[in-house]
Design an enzyme around this catalytic site. Structure first.
Site, PDB file in Angstrom:
ATOM      1  N   THR A  52      -5.068  12.116  -3.829  1.00 15.89           N
ATOM      2  CA  THR A  52      -5.030  10.980  -2.899  1.00 15.89           C
ATOM      3  C   THR A  52      -4.145   9.823  -3.363  1.00 15.89           C
ATOM      4  O   THR A  52      -4.040   8.814  -2.662  1.00 15.89           O
ATOM      5  CB  THR A  52      -6.448  10.447  -2.652  1.00 15.89           C
ATOM      6  N   TYR A  53      -3.513   9.928  -4.526  1.00 11.24           N
ATOM      7  CA  TYR A  53      -2.587   8.862  -4.962  1.00 11.24           C
ATOM      8  C   TYR A  53      -1.305   8.961  -4.138  1.00 11.24           C
ATOM      9  O   TYR A  53      -0.701  10.009  -4.080  1.00 11.24           O
ATOM     10  CB  TYR A  53      -2.214   9.013  -6.437  1.00 11.24           C
ATOM     11  N   SER A  54      -0.823   7.959  -3.453  1.00  4.16           N
ATOM     12  CA  SER A  54      -1.306   6.592  -3.384  1.00  4.16           C
ATOM     13  C   SER A  54      -1.585   6.227  -1.910  1.00  4.16           C
ATOM     14  O   SER A  54      -0.809   5.556  -1.254  1.00  4.16           O
ATOM     15  CB  SER A  54      -0.241   5.650  -3.962  1.00  4.16           C
ATOM     16  N   GLY A  63      -0.986  12.041  -1.994  1.00  2.00           N
ATOM     17  CA  GLY A  63      -0.191  13.183  -2.429  1.00  2.00           C
ATOM     18  C   GLY A  63       1.188  12.805  -2.934  1.00  2.00           C
ATOM     19  O   GLY A  63       1.919  13.654  -3.455  1.00  2.00           O
ATOM     20  N   GLU A  64       1.557  11.531  -2.800  1.00  2.00           N
ATOM     21  CA  GLU A  64       2.889  11.104  -3.226  1.00  2.00           C
ATOM     22  C   GLU A  64       3.097  11.294  -4.731  1.00  2.00           C
ATOM     23  O   GLU A  64       4.159  11.735  -5.172  1.00  2.00           O
ATOM     24  CB  GLU A  64       3.118   9.634  -2.850  1.00  2.00           C
TER      25      GLU A  64
END
Length: 315
Positions: A52-54, A63-64
């Site tokens: 879940t980042y960011s 997902g980044e």
């Protein structure tokens, strides 16, 4: 550099864990590649992220960070030289905390795709939903381990009760057991971990990777007054530490740092590494200068006097 073994696994890591929440947030892709290169070139191999980042950044969905790490590993052709930890279960803009079987099976495939790899070394329960039966979560992990998608599992934000239940059930039913724990722990946040979680880690042989190891930057010594809080966007987050105890900890860090010709942040991490069960504190850096301060910690050997000074100031 001497490596440590995570729990009862064959994962060997150098004792600093790079926190990838900055990738795609405060660092763009090019800057992320540069700091990852510097981290690995300094002799380290352990990288932490989450699916879940960011998600909290405007225009992001999560997902980044994984995607940047995946591109970096592909560009450097170094997947076999790094240990990758990622997580499942956290909320984002689309769903609340979720450690159900369906969510785990879906999320692990998405993480693998973003990371451009066929396996995750250490897969954390990031946040427990406190609803899904423990056996359902562990059985899902069993399936993805048997499928070769994940090597080992770990836990982060679980209650002591649910963590203990998970560890006991794993032993009773032959399910995968958590090998590591990622708690909130540092010189100004001691009581919760030391009273509730450290005994569990010791009993079950869990390797501990503390997050917020530097208390959102407070233990670097950057924030010492109300005026200092304006120095960065994270300033307000450390206001609660600007009390007699917090300033006392900073003074103790200053003293020990001066004795060793070191920096407060380096000393704060060295203190963590001297504590029982601590394996690899999680740190983030956005510049080479910051990184140099952090990766120096394992080489700093604090003596009994140093540790006593820091312990007394932080209790």
């Amino acid at each position: 550099m001497k490596k440590i073994t995570i729990g009862k696994t064959d994962l060997q890591v150098a004792p600093i864990n790079f926190g990838g929440n900055v990738f795609g947030w405060t660092l763009d892709e090019k800057q992320s590649f540069e700091i990852l290169d510097a981290f690995v070139n300094a002799g380290y191999n352990f990288i932490d992220t989450a699916d879940t980042y960011s998600w909290w950044v405007e225009g992001h969905k999560g997902g980044e960070s994984e995607a940047i790490i995946g591109k970096w590993m592909k560009a450097r052709n170094n997947r076999d030289k790094v240990v990758i930890a990622t997580k499942v279960g956290s909320q984002n803009k689309e769903h609340k905390e979720d450690v159900s079987r369906a969510h785990i099976l879906k999320s692990v495939d998405e993480s693998l795709q973003r990371l451009q790899t066929d396996h995750i070394d250490l897969y954390y329960t990031h946040f427990d939903d406190n609803v899904t039966p423990v056996e359902e979560t562990l059985s899902a992990y069993d399936d993805i381990i048997k499928a070769g998608k994940v090597r080992y599992i770990a836990a982060s934000n679980l209650t002591p009760e649910r963590l203990t239940e998970s560890l006991k059930l794993a032993e009773e039913k032959g399910l995968p057991r958590y090998q590591a724990l990622q708690p909130h722990y540092n010189l100004v946040e001691r009581a919760n971990f030391e009273t509730k979680y450290q005994p569990i880690a010791q009993q079950y042989g869990l390797s501990v990777m503390p997050y917020w190891s530097l208390a959102a930057g407070f233990l670097t010594g950057k924030y010492r007054s109300e005026e200092d809080l304006k120095k960065s966007v994270r300033g307000e987050g450390v206001r609660k530490y600007l009390d007699a105890k917090g300033i006392g900890v900073l003074n103790a860090l200053d003293t020990v740092a001066a004795n060793h010709n070191s920096k407060p942040a380096t000393v704060a991490l060295a203190w963590l590494l001297a504590q029982p069960t601590i394996a690899a504190p999680i740190v983030s850096a956005t510049s080479q200068h910051q990184l140099d301060t952090l990766v120096a910690a394992p080489a700093l050997q604090l003596d009994a006097e140093d540790l006593g000074l820091l312990d007394n100031a932080s209790k």
